[in-house]
Design a protein around this motif. Structure first.
Motif, PDB file in Angstrom:
ATOM      1  N   UNK A 460      15.490   6.750   6.182  1.00 27.34           N
ATOM      2  CA  UNK A 460      14.749   5.940   5.210  1.00 27.34           C
ATOM      3  C   UNK A 460      13.260   6.006   5.408  1.00 27.34           C
ATOM      4  N   UNK A 461      12.550   5.062   4.792  1.00 27.34           N
ATOM      5  CA  UNK A 461      11.096   4.996   4.907  1.00 27.34           C
ATOM      6  C   UNK A 461      10.666   3.535   4.862  1.00 27.34           C
ATOM      7  N   UNK A 462       9.520   3.256   5.471  1.00 24.22           N
ATOM      8  CA  UNK A 462       9.004   1.892   5.549  1.00 24.22           C
ATOM      9  C   UNK A 462       7.529   1.925   5.176  1.00 24.22           C
ATOM     10  N   UNK A 463       7.064   0.864   4.544  1.00 24.92           N
ATOM     11  CA  UNK A 463       5.666   0.800   4.140  1.00 24.92           C
ATOM     12  C   UNK A 463       5.226  -0.655   4.096  1.00 24.92           C
ATOM     13  N   UNK A 464       3.900  -0.866   4.194  1.00 27.54           N
ATOM     14  CA  UNK A 464       3.270  -2.180   4.058  1.00 27.54           C
ATOM     15  C   UNK A 464       2.227  -2.097   2.966  1.00 27.54           C
ATOM     16  N   UNK A 465       2.136  -3.166   2.175  1.00 26.80           N
ATOM     17  CA  UNK A 465       1.101  -3.199   1.142  1.00 26.80           C
ATOM     18  C   UNK A 465       0.679  -4.646   0.920  1.00 26.80           C
ATOM     19  N   UNK A 466      -0.553  -4.855   0.498  1.00 26.85           N
ATOM     20  CA  UNK A 466      -1.011  -6.225   0.229  1.00 26.85           C
ATOM     21  C   UNK A 466      -0.303  -6.788  -1.005  1.00 26.85           C
ATOM     22  N   UNK A 467       0.004  -8.086  -0.961  1.00 28.76           N
ATOM     23  CA  UNK A 467       0.561  -8.767  -2.132  1.00 28.76           C
ATOM     24  C   UNK A 467      -0.560  -9.147  -3.093  1.00 28.76           C
ATOM     25  N   UNK A 468      -0.217  -9.307  -4.362  1.00 27.45           N
ATOM     26  CA  UNK A 468      -1.245  -9.576  -5.372  1.00 27.45           C
ATOM     27  C   UNK A 468      -1.954 -10.906  -5.143  1.00 27.45           C
TER      28      UNK A 468
END
Length: 489
Positions: A460-468
């Motif tokens: 699989x893959x994992x990622x982080x991103x800022x929430x709106x």
């Protein structure tokens, strides 16, 4: 044979190649030489046989045959002209044989050919019997090529011939010249074959040396790497043959080893740096407690309690750091071995949520989970999800909320904390990396590294991103299916 094979296997590779080339050429040369010898032998014998048949077609007058039989002699006489048999070569044998095996030689015959039972059988048959060719000997033991056929005589009318019952005509041609030619040819072929085999062996040795020169370079490079442990050495790659592929594989291997060594050294350096802080704090606190005991000056109860709490916290942090290092030090094969099995991802997330709620009892953690089954190592997968939830709990404000959702193999964990600056997102999965704002919080900086590796091992893959509207969303995508395989309970 086995001993010879073992000795052959013990020879250097270039020697074995040279011997194999020489053996192959020797076999080919021997086959060609023997074939050539038999072809020439057949041609020479065909010429002799044709001469015998041509001579046998010369007419023998009935008078000459009757005279020869009535005055039978086994000692040839020399004459200056033909005697009813046409012009004859004095190197050939001419005689008639009766059914009893008695031979009568013509004048100018080269000698007497020894009579065989086959010759007697032809003499006892009619003129329609077939003649035959054979190898024989004369009365001196010389080799002779012999044609035997029923004796026929001419009646004086051209083209008419009749049988002469009870006798066979035997004509022979000496094989001395033929055998000499064949012996000379055999000697010549033997000499040429020997020269060819020796030349092939030398050429094979040269080819082996030239062909194995890149292997020698590769061997020297490997020995140099083993001796100096210098993994920066590279072998020049020329062409696209097997040697070039081997060189490319070696270069890739040394590059991987160099990268692995660099990562190992970096891990040791980072681990040493991270271990130094808790160890220094532990040492300072323990020295304070020891000095208090040695000097007899007690530490105020509140301070002593704080010191013991600090020691406990530092030991807990140290144990967690060591555990994380052990997890990272395990090879990929150890994770992807026999422990991989079909895991119900929703159950794993539920177990991780129970642990997260204990660590953040003041937070509101909501979960919306749909069934999803993946192939992974259960313990490692649960630890990875726990690490993600721990980060969400750690950075959530008091009384905040954490939203967990699992849809079609995509697990998202959203917190409402301060979020991660955009310029720091590329580094969040690096080992020992910690945001400047989070260095005061407990942790080793290895949690997300463990998450990334576990998820990648599961495909699989994992990622982080800022929430709106603030906070961070961690997303994990794992391949799988919404239902377990039928064969599983």
């Amino acid at each position: 044979m086995k001993r010879l094979f073992r000795r052959f296997r013990s020879l250097p590779l270039r020697s074995r190649l040279a011997l194999l080339v020489a053996a192959a050429v020797a076999f080919a040369v021997a086959a060609v030489s023997v074939t050539c010898w038999f072809i020439v032998r057949g041609k020479l014998y065909d010429e002799v046989d044709n001469d015998l048949r041509t001579t046998a077609r010369m007419p023998v007058s009935e008078v000459s045959a009757t005279t020869l039989v009535n005055n039978c002699t086994q000692t040839p006489k020399s004459r200056t002209g033909p005697n009813g048999f046409g012009p004859r070569s004095k190197t050939m044998y001419y005689q008639v044989v009766d059914a009893d095996g008695t031979a009568c030689v013509f004048d100018d015959s080269a000698g007497l050919v020894k009579v065989t039972d086959s010759d007697k059988e032809v003499a006892g048959e009619s003129a329609s019997a077939d003649g035959f060719l054979r190898n024989g000997t004369d009365n001196q033991g010389n080799s002779v090529r012999v044609l035997t056929e029923p004796l026929t005589v001419s009646q004086g009318i051209p083209g008419t011939r009749s049988a002469f019952p009870g006798y066979a005509l035997v004509i022979g041609s000496p094989l001395k010249n033929t055998e000499t030619t064949l012996n000379d040819l055999a000697l010549l072929l033997l000499i040429v074959s020997g020269i060819g085999v020796v030349g092939a062996g030398a050429a094979g040795l040269w080819v082996a040396r030239a062909g194995l020169r890149p292997v020698d370079k590769l061997t020297e490079t490997v020995e140099h790497v083993a001796r100096t442990e210098d993994l920066t050495v590279r072998i020049p790659v020329e062409g696209n043959d097997e040697i070039a592929r081997l060189s490319e594989s070696f270069n890739s291997m040394t590059a991987s080893l160099a990268s692995s060594r660099e990562l190992q050294q970096q891990l040791i350096a980072d681990a040493g740096h991270e271990l130094r802080t808790p160890l220094t704090s532990l040492r300072t606190n323990i020295e304070l407690l020891t000095r208090s005991e040695e000097t007899g000056r007690p530490i105020p109860p509140a301070d002593r309690k704080a010191l013991l709490a600090s020691v406990t916290a530092q030991m807990t942090e140290l144990a967690a750091l060591i555990g994380d290092l052990q997890t990272l030090s395990r090879s990929d094969e150890a994770h992807a071995g026999d422990r991989v099995e079909v895991v119900a991802l929703q159950d794993t997330v539920e177990a991780a949520l129970r642990r997260a709620r204990l660590r953040g009892p003041e937070l509101t953690i909501t979960a919306d989970l749909e069934p999803w089954f993946v192939r992974a190592e259960p313990t490692a997968l649960e630890r990875a999800i726990v690490n993600i939830l721990d980060n969400a709990v750690k950075f959530s404000p008091p009384g905040g909320a954490v939203d967990v959702r699992l849809r079609a193999g995509e697990l998202s964990v959203r917190d409402h904390g301060p979020g991660i600056p955009t310029d720091e997102l590329p580094h969040v999965f690096d080992r020992f990396w910690r945001s400047p704002d989070a260095r005061a919080l407990p942790g080793s900086g290895l949690g997300l590294s463990i998450v990334a590796r576990t998820v990648q091992q599961a495909g699989g893959e994992v990622s982080l991103r800022p929430a709106e509207d603030g906070g961070t969303i961690a997303t994990v995508r794992l391949p799988g299916a919404p239902a377990a395989p039928p064969e599983l309970p």
